[in-house]
Design an enzyme around this catalytic site. Structure first.
Site, mmCIF file in Angstrom:
data_model
loop_
_atom_site.group_PDB
_atom_site.id
_atom_site.type_symbol
_atom_site.label_atom_id
_atom_site.label_comp_id
_atom_site.label_asym_id
_atom_site.label_seq_id
_atom_site.Cartn_x
_atom_site.Cartn_y
_atom_site.Cartn_z
ATOM 1 N N ASP A 260 0.954 -0.912 -0.131
ATOM 2 C CA ASP A 260 -0.212 -0.105 0.057
ATOM 3 C C ASP A 260 1.031 1.327 -0.127
ATOM 4 O O ASP A 260 1.871 1.318 0.706
ATOM 5 C CB ASP A 260 -0.985 -0.028 1.282
ATOM 6 N N GLU A 302 1.023 -0.652 -5.029
ATOM 7 C CA GLU A 302 -0.055 0.350 -5.263
ATOM 8 C C GLU A 302 0.620 1.739 -5.475
ATOM 9 O O GLU A 302 1.187 2.354 -4.539
ATOM 10 C CB GLU A 302 -0.764 0.639 -3.979
HETATM 11 C C1 GLC Z 1 -3.887 3.621 -0.217
HETATM 12 C C2 GLC Z 1 -5.263 3.065 0.031
HETATM 13 C C3 GLC Z 1 -6.344 3.957 0.579
HETATM 14 C C4 GLC Z 1 -5.940 4.581 1.800
HETATM 15 C C5 GLC Z 1 -4.292 5.077 1.572
HETATM 16 C C6 GLC Z 1 -3.544 5.154 3.128
HETATM 17 O O1 GLC Z 1 -3.774 4.692 -1.278
HETATM 18 O O2 GLC Z 1 -5.741 2.570 -1.328
HETATM 19 O O3 GLC Z 1 -7.622 3.513 0.556
HETATM 20 O O4 GLC Z 1 -6.553 5.633 2.386
HETATM 21 O O5 GLC Z 1 -3.487 4.068 1.027
HETATM 22 O O6 GLC Z 1 -3.249 4.101 3.725
#
Ligand code: GLC
Length: 612
Positions: A260, A302
Site C-alpha cells: 500500500d 499500489e
Molecule cells: C492507499 C489506499 C487508500 C488509503 C491510503 C492510506 O492509497 O488505497 O484507501 O486511504 O492508502 O493508507
C-alpha cells in the site's frame, strides 16, 4: 533418506545474498542488523508450512503462472461480503460462480473503527479485527481457497501504523527508541520546511502532513490521516520489523501482497517525498526477500501516479521489483472516455502500455475502493484545447449527472478549497447511469446503462494483465448513501462505493431478465471466453487499431497464429466503421461470421472477433 529440499532456502539465499547485502548496507550501513535480518529470513522459512512450500516450488518452476489468461480477481470487504472471514469462506461458491479465482480481501487487520481509514490504519500486523475473526480463520480461508484454486491477496500497509499501534503508543509516551521509528519534531522548524515541498494527499479530510501531539509536545509526520503515523524507514529497525510482519502474513497463506502507498515510504527534506530512489531500493529488497523465503508470493505495488512514475516499480528485467502494478492512468482515462465519447486519449494511453515489455503485468480495473483521481495526460489534451482545470470540472459534473444528457450518479471526493481540484466516487453501475435509469423506470435507459457496463468490462478484459472486478459490479450494485448517516464515515465519500453486498440482488442473477441477470450472465460469458482463448494471454502482441471513428476503440491481439479484434463503441449511437482488412472473422459471442471491411457497432456495444 536425505531431504531433497533441505537446502532450498540456502540456495535461494545464495542467489540473492550479495545484492541484498549491498543494497542493505547502502541504506543502513549496519552489518549486525543485516545479520539479524538473514537469521529471521531463515526462521520465517522454517516456520512456513509444507503446503505453502509446495506451492513455492511449483511456481518457481512455472514463473509465468500469473501471466496467462486464466486469472480473474475480485476485491471485496470481508464484512460487506460475508460478515466475517468464516462468512467469506462459506461464500466461495459464489466466488467460483462469478468465475473469480483471486480474491483481494480489503484490510482486515486490527484497527480502531473510529480511526481506521477503511482498515488502512493498522494497530497490530499480527491480529485480525476481532469482529471479523482470527488468524486461524484466515489460515483456514486461505487453505480452503487454495483447494479450490483461488489465490488470496491482502494489503500490507507499510507506510504508516495507526496511532494505536504499540510503537506509536510508546513513542507518544516519550520512549526514544520508538520515537525514532516515526518522524517526531519538537518545533515547527523542520515540519515547516517539509510543508514547502510535500503535496497533500487528503487536502480536505486531512490537510497538511504533520499532526501536533499536545500531550507529548511534538509534531509527528502524518501524510495521510492524523491517526496514520508515517514510519521512518531510515531506521533499519523499522525495515527489519516490517519485513518480519510481511513474512508472518505471507506465511498465513497469502499469495499476493498489495504494498500500500509504496511511493511514500522514504522521506527526504526538500523533496516531494514520493518515489525517491530509496523507495526502489526497499522494494527491490522486498522482492528478493520474497524470492528467498516465499517465492510463490506476488508483490502488487499500489502506485497511484502518472505512468512515468509507475513503470519504474517493475524494476528492470534483470532486477525486478513488483510483479504487478495498477493500470491507474488507463482506468482514469477510461472514465474520461465514457464522459467525452472520444477515444483519442485512451488510444494514446493504451498504446504506451502495449509497448511495454510483456514481463510487466498490469492489474486492470474499472473501479476499486478508492476515488477516481483525474490523473490524465493533460499535455496531450492541451493539443485539442482541453485544459486541466475546466476539464476536471466537466468530468466531475458529468459523473454527478449535471452535464448535458448525463444520468450518472457520483459524488465529489476531497475537493481542494485552495486549488478547486476534486476527485470522484461512485460504483460502476451508478456512474454508468443505472441508478437514475432504475429510479425513473426508464427501460431504454436501463438497457443503455447495462450495455455500457458490459462494454466497459469487455474492453477491460481485452487488455493484457490481470482483470480485477470490484465486488458488486458483477450484478450492477448501486451507490450506498447510508454512509452519510455514520459519523465515522460521513466525511469520506469513498464509502459511497463501499456498500454491503446485496445478496437478495445477487440471487436475482439467476432470474432471467432481471438487471442483475443481464449483467451477470453477460460478464460471465466474457470471462469464460477470455479464460478459454489463449489470445488473451499476457504473451500476446497487442496494438491499437485505427478505426477512423473517434468514438470507436479498436484493439488487436495476436498469439501463435490466432488474431482477435476488439471493437468498442463509447457513444450512444450506432457507429459504422470500415477497416482495411479482408479476412473473415467469427463473433466470439454469437458464433456468427463477420467482415470488418464494414461493420456497425451498436450504441455502447462491442465486438470480440476472432480471425478464422
Ligand atoms: C492507499 C489506499 C487508500 C488509503 C491510503 C492510506 O492509497 O488505497 O484507501 O486511504 O492508502 O493508507
Amino acid at each position: 533418506m536425505s531431504n531433497p529440499t533441505l537446502n532450498e532456502f540456502e540456495v535461494r539465499l545464495q542467489k540473492h545474498h550479495d545484492e541484498l547485502r549491498w543494497l542493505y548496507m547502502e541504506l543502513y550501513n549496519n552489518g549486525s542488523m543485516f545479520y539479524e535480518l538473514v537469521e529471521n529470513l531463515r526462521a520465517c522459512y522454517a516456520e512456513r508450512s509444507n503446503d505453502l512450500k509446495g506451492i513455492d516450488r511449483s511456481r518457481e518452476t512455472d514463473p509465468d503462472w500469473y501471466r496467462r489468461n486464466d486469472l480473474l480477481g475480485m476485491m471485496l470487504y470481508i464484512d460487506n461480503f460475508g460478515g466475517t472471514i468464516n462468512g467469506v469462506r462459506e461464500k466461495l461458491d459464489y466466488i467460483q460462480k462469478s468465475n473469480v479465482n483471486y480474491i483481494h480481501l480489503m484490510p482486515f487487520l486490527d484497527t480502531v473503527p473510529e480511526r481506521s481509514d477503511g482498515g488502512y490504519a493498522v494497530k497490530d500486523f499480527r491480529k485480525v479485527q476481532p469482529w471479523l475473526g482470527t488468524m486461524e480463520d484466515l489460515e483456514e480461508l486461505t487453505s480452503a481457497c487454495h483447494e479450490k484454486g483461488i489465490q488470496v491477496c491482502m494489503d500490507f500497509v507499510m507506510n504508516h501504523t495507526s496511532e494505536d499501534h504499540e510503537w506509536a503508543v510508546r513513542a507518544r509516551n516519550g520512549e526514544g527508541e520508538y520515537m525514532s521509528r516515526y518522524f517526531f519534531y519538537d518545533s515547527w522548524e523542520i515540519p515547516g520546511e517539509y510543508e514547502k515541498t510535500v503535496p497533500q494527499v487528503f487536502p480536505t479530510t486531512a490537510p497538511g502532513n504533520f499532526t501536533w501531539l499536545p500531550e507529548c509536545g511534538h509534531y509527528v509526520m502524518t501524510t495521510f490521516y492524523p491517526y496514520q503515523w508515517d514510519l521512518n524507514y531510515q531506521n533499519p529497525r523499522v525495515f527489519n520489523e516490517m519485513m518480519y510482519n510481511f513474512l508472518y502474513l505471507a506465511n498465513r497463506g497469502i499469495d499476493i501482497i498489495r504494498i500500500d502507498a509504496v511511493p511514500y515510504i522514504w522521506k527526504e527534506l526538500g523533496t516531494q517525498c514520493r518515489n525517491l530512489k530509496q523507495v526502489h531500493t526497499i522494494v527491490r529488497m522486498m522482492r528478493m526477500i520474497c524470492e528467498i523465503v516465499c517465492p510463490s508470493v506476488l508483490l502488487l505495488g499500489e502506485v497511484v501516479m502518472e505512468p512515468e512514475k509507475v513503470v519504474p516499480y517493475f524494476g528492470t528485467v534483470e532486477k525486478p521489483e513488483c510483479h504487478m502494478l495498477y493500470n491507474v492512468t488507463t482506468m482514469a482515462t477510461t472514465w474520461h472516455t465514457v464522459a467525452t465519447r472520444d477515444t483519442t486519449l485512451l488510444r494514446e494511453q493504451l498504446d504506451k502500455v502495449f509497448h511495454l515489455p510483456k514481463q510487466y503485468v498490469f492489474l486492470n480495473y474499472l473501479r476499486c475502493h478508492d476515488d477516481i483521481g483525474w490523473g490524465l495526460d493533460y499535455d496531450s489534451l492541451l493539443r485539442f484545447g482541453i485544459q486541466e482545470r475546466p476539464h476536471k470540472a466537466y468530468l466531475n459534473n458529468f459523473f454527478r449527472g449535471y452535464e448535458g444528457m448525463s444520468i450518472s450518479q457520483g459524488e465529489l471526493y476531497n475537493e481542494d478549497p485552495v486549488t478547486g481540484d476534486a476527485r470522484l466516487c461512485g460504483t460502476t453501475a451508478s456512474l454508468c447511469g443505472l441508478e437514475t435509469a432504475l429510479i425513473a423506470e426508464d427501460a431504454e435507459a436501463i438497457t443503455s446503462s447495462i450495455n455500457t457496463i458490459v462494454m466497459l468490462h469487455a474492453y477491460m478484459l481485452t487488455q493484457s494483465g490481470i482483470p480485477v472486478l470490484y465486488s458488486g459490479d458483477e450484478i450492477g450494485q448501486l451507490n450506498d448513501e447510508t454512509y452519510h448517516n455514520d459519523e465515522n464515515k460521513a466525511e469520506d465519500s469513498r464509502y459511497l462505493h463501499r456498500g454491503k453486498m446485496d445478496w437478495i440482488a445477487a440471487a436475482r442473477a439467476d432470474e432471467e431478465g432481471t438487471t442483475e441477470n443481464r449483467i451477470f450472465t453477460a460478464l460471465s460469458r466474457l470471462e469464460i471466453l477470455r479464460r478459454n482463448e489463449n489470445v488473451f494471454s499476457c504473451a500476446a502482441d497487442v496494438w491499437i487499431i485505427e478505426t477512423g471513428d473517434r468514438a470507436v476503440l479498436g484493439i488487436g491481439r495476436y498469439l501463435k497464429g490466432e488474431t482477435l479484434v476488439g471493437l468498442f463503441n463509447f457513444s450512444e449511437v450506432d457507429r459504422r466503421v470500415c477497416l482495411n482488412d479482408t479476412a473473415h472473422y467469427m463473433d466470439l459471442i454469437t458464433g456468427e461470421k463477420r467482415s470488418i471491411r464494414s461493420i456497425t457497432i451498436p450504441a455502447q456495444g462491442f465486438f470480440w472477433l476472432k480471425k478464422v
